[in-house]
Every structure is written in C-alpha cells, then in structure tokens.
Design a protein around this motif. Structure first.
Motif, mmCIF file in Angstrom:
data_model
loop_
_atom_site.group_PDB
_atom_site.id
_atom_site.type_symbol
_atom_site.label_atom_id
_atom_site.label_comp_id
_atom_site.label_asym_id
_atom_site.label_seq_id
_atom_site.Cartn_x
_atom_site.Cartn_y
_atom_site.Cartn_z
ATOM 1 N N ARG A 1 0.854 -1.186 0.000
ATOM 2 C CA ARG A 1 0.000 0.000 0.000
ATOM 3 C C ARG A 1 0.889 1.233 0.000
ATOM 4 N N PHE A 2 0.529 2.233 -0.791
ATOM 5 C CA PHE A 2 1.337 3.449 -0.841
ATOM 6 C C PHE A 2 0.637 4.512 -0.011
ATOM 7 N N ASP A 3 1.048 4.567 1.263
ATOM 8 C CA ASP A 3 0.408 5.451 2.229
ATOM 9 C C ASP A 3 1.488 5.959 3.180
ATOM 10 N N THR A 4 1.104 6.811 4.105
ATOM 11 C CA THR A 4 2.050 7.371 5.059
ATOM 12 C C THR A 4 2.819 6.267 5.763
ATOM 13 N N GLY A 5 4.145 6.329 5.716
ATOM 14 C CA GLY A 5 4.979 5.323 6.367
ATOM 15 C C GLY A 5 6.429 5.508 5.982
ATOM 16 N N GLY A 6 7.312 4.880 6.751
ATOM 17 C CA GLY A 6 8.734 5.029 6.508
ATOM 18 C C GLY A 6 9.179 4.441 5.184
ATOM 19 N N LEU A 7 8.695 3.246 4.852
ATOM 20 C CA LEU A 7 9.047 2.616 3.584
ATOM 21 C C LEU A 7 8.650 3.516 2.424
ATOM 22 N N GLU A 8 7.413 3.982 2.470
ATOM 23 C CA GLU A 8 6.890 4.814 1.381
ATOM 24 C C GLU A 8 7.621 6.153 1.318
ATOM 25 N N ASN A 9 7.961 6.697 2.482
ATOM 26 C CA ASN A 9 8.692 7.958 2.503
ATOM 27 C C ASN A 9 10.058 7.803 1.845
ATOM 28 N N GLY A 10 10.680 6.636 2.047
ATOM 29 C CA GLY A 10 11.955 6.374 1.398
ATOM 30 C C GLY A 10 11.828 6.336 -0.114
ATOM 31 N N ILE A 11 10.736 5.762 -0.614
ATOM 32 C CA ILE A 11 10.512 5.722 -2.060
ATOM 33 C C ILE A 11 10.288 7.134 -2.601
ATOM 34 N N VAL A 12 9.537 7.938 -1.860
ATOM 35 C CA VAL A 12 9.314 9.328 -2.259
ATOM 36 C C VAL A 12 10.653 10.059 -2.380
ATOM 37 N N ASN A 13 11.492 9.929 -1.371
ATOM 38 C CA ASN A 13 12.795 10.602 -1.395
ATOM 39 C C ASN A 13 13.668 10.095 -2.537
ATOM 40 N N LEU A 14 13.623 8.790 -2.780
ATOM 41 C CA LEU A 14 14.426 8.210 -3.853
ATOM 42 C C LEU A 14 14.013 8.769 -5.210
ATOM 43 N N ILE A 15 12.709 8.779 -5.466
ATOM 44 C CA ILE A 15 12.226 9.270 -6.762
ATOM 45 C C ILE A 15 12.473 10.762 -6.915
ATOM 46 N N ASN A 16 12.229 11.524 -5.853
ATOM 47 C CA ASN A 16 12.384 12.980 -5.937
ATOM 48 C C ASN A 16 13.829 13.410 -6.141
ATOM 49 N N HIS A 17 14.789 12.621 -5.646
ATOM 50 C CA HIS A 17 16.175 13.068 -5.662
ATOM 51 C C HIS A 17 17.073 12.322 -6.639
ATOM 52 N N MET A 18 16.578 11.259 -7.257
ATOM 53 C CA MET A 18 17.381 10.599 -8.280
ATOM 54 C C MET A 18 17.363 11.458 -9.543
ATOM 55 N N PRO A 19 18.505 11.640 -10.202
ATOM 56 C CA PRO A 19 18.534 12.478 -11.413
ATOM 57 C C PRO A 19 17.482 12.033 -12.421
ATOM 58 N N PRO A 20 16.642 12.939 -12.900
ATOM 59 C CA PRO A 20 15.553 12.563 -13.810
ATOM 60 C C PRO A 20 16.029 11.901 -15.098
ATOM 61 N N TYR A 21 17.254 12.216 -15.525
ATOM 62 C CA TYR A 21 17.742 11.648 -16.781
ATOM 63 C C TYR A 21 18.101 10.170 -16.648
ATOM 64 N N ALA A 22 18.253 9.687 -15.407
ATOM 65 C CA ALA A 22 18.758 8.327 -15.208
ATOM 66 C C ALA A 22 17.678 7.270 -15.423
ATOM 67 N N CYS B 1 0.806 10.059 -2.374
ATOM 68 C CA CYS B 1 1.553 10.144 -3.633
ATOM 69 C C CYS B 1 1.826 11.587 -4.045
ATOM 70 N N GLN B 2 1.072 12.528 -3.473
ATOM 71 C CA GLN B 2 1.281 13.932 -3.819
ATOM 72 C C GLN B 2 2.638 14.447 -3.352
ATOM 73 N N ARG B 3 3.313 13.692 -2.495
ATOM 74 C CA ARG B 3 4.642 14.105 -2.054
ATOM 75 C C ARG B 3 5.700 13.904 -3.132
ATOM 76 N N ILE B 4 5.395 13.090 -4.124
ATOM 77 C CA ILE B 4 6.335 12.920 -5.236
ATOM 78 C C ILE B 4 6.235 14.139 -6.140
ATOM 79 N N GLN B 5 7.374 14.776 -6.359
ATOM 80 C CA GLN B 5 7.397 16.068 -7.034
ATOM 81 C C GLN B 5 7.564 15.966 -8.543
ATOM 82 N N ARG B 6 7.919 14.796 -9.036
ATOM 83 C CA ARG B 6 8.079 14.630 -10.479
ATOM 84 C C ARG B 6 6.730 14.382 -11.140
#
Length: 392
Positions: free
Chosen positions: A14-35, A50-55
């Motif tokens: 489930r993609f909801d508030t939580g540490g695992l999901e927060n880690g995925i948000v940070n990973l997607i938001n900060h990995m270079p978009p070109y990669a 999911c609104q926390r994902i900025q891409r």
C-alpha cells in the motif's frame, strides 16, 4: 520520440504514510531525472500520500487486491508487466514479494527485492513460514536490498541468500527540510505546551502494535513517579493516528496525567513538530532503518529508542542518544528522567546527532546506493564487449 530511460516499477502493499513509502518518495524525488523513469504499483491502493512525489512523469497504479495471498492476482500482474515493460521491478517487504513470480514470467529483465523491516507477526525474524515464503521466491530475485545489518544478516542466515546478492541501503534524510530551529526549540502550532517552560518528549508515527507507543506512555508515567519534581516540566507529545491512540490516552488518563500529554492525531507538519521537541523517543518492537529517528537526528534531537532492528545502526549509545530494551518502560523512563534533568546533555547530544545525520545519512548517499544497484544490474544485461575488455 520514445523515452529511452529504463523504467523502475516500485511495488509495495500500500502506498500510504509510512517510513518505507517515505523512502521511495525521497528516492524518486532526488534521483537524477535523466537516469530512470519511475512508476509506483500498490497491490492494494495508492493514497494521497503520492502527492509528495514532485516529479510529473511518475505513474501510480492501484490493484485493490483483497486480503490473503495474491496468487489470483498473478494474471493481472503478468498482463500489467507486459504492458508497462519495466526494466526493473523493485518490490518491498514480504507483502509485495509475490510480485516477483509474475515479473519473471513476464520477462522483466531485472528483479530486485528490498527488506525494510519486520511486522508484528515476525518481530525477531523467527517465523518459519515467512522464511519459507522468502526462500520460495528467492530464485525469481536477482538482487536484494536491506535497510539494516540486522535485515541483511536475516537474509543470509534464514533465507540463505548469498551475501554477494545483498546491498545494504540505509535510508537518507533531507537535512535541509529537517533542521534545528535557529532560535531554539519553537512552539508547535496547536500545542498547549511551551518549550521555554517545559521539557517536551515526543514521538511521531502510526499508533499501531509494532510501534508500541503504549510502552512510551507507561515510561512517561514511571518517569514522573521516579522524579515527581518533573511534573512541573516534563510533557509528552505523541503524534500519529491508529488503533493504539485510545489505549495510550486511557493509560495517561488513568494515571492522572492526561493533561500533561498531547495526542493531536496525524499531522502533515512533521518538520515543525520535530523543531518543537527537546527529546525524541521511539519505543518500537521492530524497525528497519527508522526514518523518524533520522528526521529527529537531523532536527538536532537526542534520541531514546529501543535496541531493535536497525536502530543501533543509527543511534550511537551515549553520544547521540540511548538504546534501551524493548517493552521495558522502566529502562526508557530512567533515560528520559536523566535527560530532563540535564538540559546541557540534551543539547550537546542533539548537536552530535545532527552532525551524524549530515555526514552519514544524507539523501545523496541513499540515492547513490540505489542508483548504483540499478546501474550494476543494467550492466549485467549489457556485458562489455570482449574487445573493450582487452583494450580499456
């Protein structure tokens, strides 16, 4: 023009508030978009988290899977994998591991599984059924990621995964978003307590059995019994929603301390909450790598946590905080009392935690680790030509 970036499909229950999901948000938001491109697949549902994902190029998919084993979802997953054609399927935790079989059947070239922590049904990793399930799916997985040394050891010892197939990938923390207040501990919006007058002990997290906020409530009661003079100063803040909230409130009310605690439910201003505390407490029964501990450290807070899972990877005993036995309110109470009576120690240990978060647990370090795992797996698919091997 066709987008040639490899697609990473992140699969979780489930993609909801939580540490695992927060880690995925940070990973997607900060990995270079070109990669890489990214998509998120929840076997049950994707929430507004999911609104926390900025891409803007991330697709979110919900399967609305009913409870129980997901074998009946395999045809749907197979069809979805064939449709999306991800280069990498990266599942997280046992509940999503079953996606690896249809990913293999659909010909997904890279299959990665991450272990992020344990649930209340397997606090110490001794559940034989869970071990067998993981061993069953092991042939479908190319590479594992483990948040902590504890989880990496579990994969080797209990699941019989080769150490070479495991990468320890700690969570990272955004030290710009989580930082100490320049003017000292700040007022929290809506909180009845004044940080200038009170020593504020707080925790943040979903109020469920594995997080064991009941132990913290009992520790608070015992702390004020051990040091009655702290009734004028010590206050408890417990942020989060869940089934334990009413039980925690009952413990505090029964002890006559309900007015000395604040339980506001779930909040979306966690950085501000952290900047309004003096001490952060985490009474969990099990943890992977705790995002909230990292956020507390980045916010300059001394941490009192249970000695479970990856907490020992984060908290340096006696330097950035203290580790105590789980389910032991008295041990936690003693540490809370000692800190409340020594504000200078609270400050100096909090500063040490902030420095450790900046140097060891940066977001960039986390992103680099995951990107390295993805890159290495892609190189496995595209071996270097023999001529290049001979003439670098």
């Amino acid at each position: 023009m066709t987008d040639r970036r490899p697609l990473v499909l992140h699969v979780m229950h489930r993609f909801d508030t939580g540490g695992l999901e927060n880690g995925i948000v940070n990973l997607i938001n900060h990995m270079p978009p070109y990669a890489y491109r990214h998509a998120v697949l929840a076997l049950t549902e994707v929430t507004e988290f999911c609104q926390r994902i900025q891409r803007g190029d991330v697709e979110f998919i919900s399967l609305h899977k009913p409870p129980g084993h997901g074998v009946w979802q395999f045809p749907k997953l197979f069809k979805l994998f064939r449709q999306l054609r991800p280069t990498i399927v990266h599942s997280r935790n046992l509940a999503a591991l079953e996606a690896q079989a249809p990913a293999w059947a659909a010909g997904v070239p890279v299959r990665i599984h991450g272990e992020h922590g344990r649930d209340v049904g397997d606090l110490d990793g001794s559940n034989v059924t869970y071990q067998r399930v993981r061993r069953f799916y092991k042939p479908f997985v190319h590479q594992y990621t483990a948040l902590s040394r504890d989880l990496a050891d579990y994969l080797v010892d209990k699941v019989h995964v080769s150490p070479d197939a495991i990468t320890q990938a700690c969570n990272g923390v955004d030290t710009e978003r989580f930082h100490p207040s320049p003017g000292g501990v700040q007022l929290i919006a809506g909180c009845p307590f004044d940080p200038a007058q009170h020593c504020l002990v707080g925790t943040v997290g979903r109020m469920q059995t594995v997080k064991d906020q009941l132990t913290l409530a009992h520790a608070f009661v015992q702390a004020l019994t051990l040091a009655p003079e702290l009734r004028q100063r010590m206050r408890l803040i417990m942020v989060g929603e869940g089934p334990l909230r009413a039980q925690v409130q009952d413990v505090l009310d029964t002890a006559g301390l309900g007015a000395l605690a604040w339980l506001p439910g779930e909040r979306n201003d966690v950085p501000d909450i952290m900047r309004g505390l003096h001490v952060f407490a985490l009474p969990s029964l099990a943890e992977g790598i705790s995002n909230t501990i990292l956020e507390a450290m980045a916010s300059g807070l001394v941490v009192v946590a249970t000695a479970v899972g990856g907490n020992a990877d984060l908290v340096l005993q006696g330097q950035t905080g203290y580790l105590v036995a789980s389910s032991d309110p008295q041990a936690m109470a003693l540490r809370l009392v000692a800190l409340a009576l020594n504000p200078q120690r609270v400050h100096s240990m909090g500063q040490a935690g902030r420095q450790r978060a900046q140097t060891t647990f940066s977001l960039q370090a986390m992103v680099s680790t995951y990107q390295s795992v993805y890159d290495q797996q892609l190189r496995r698919l595209r071996p270097v030509p023999f001529a290049q091997q001979q003439h670098p």
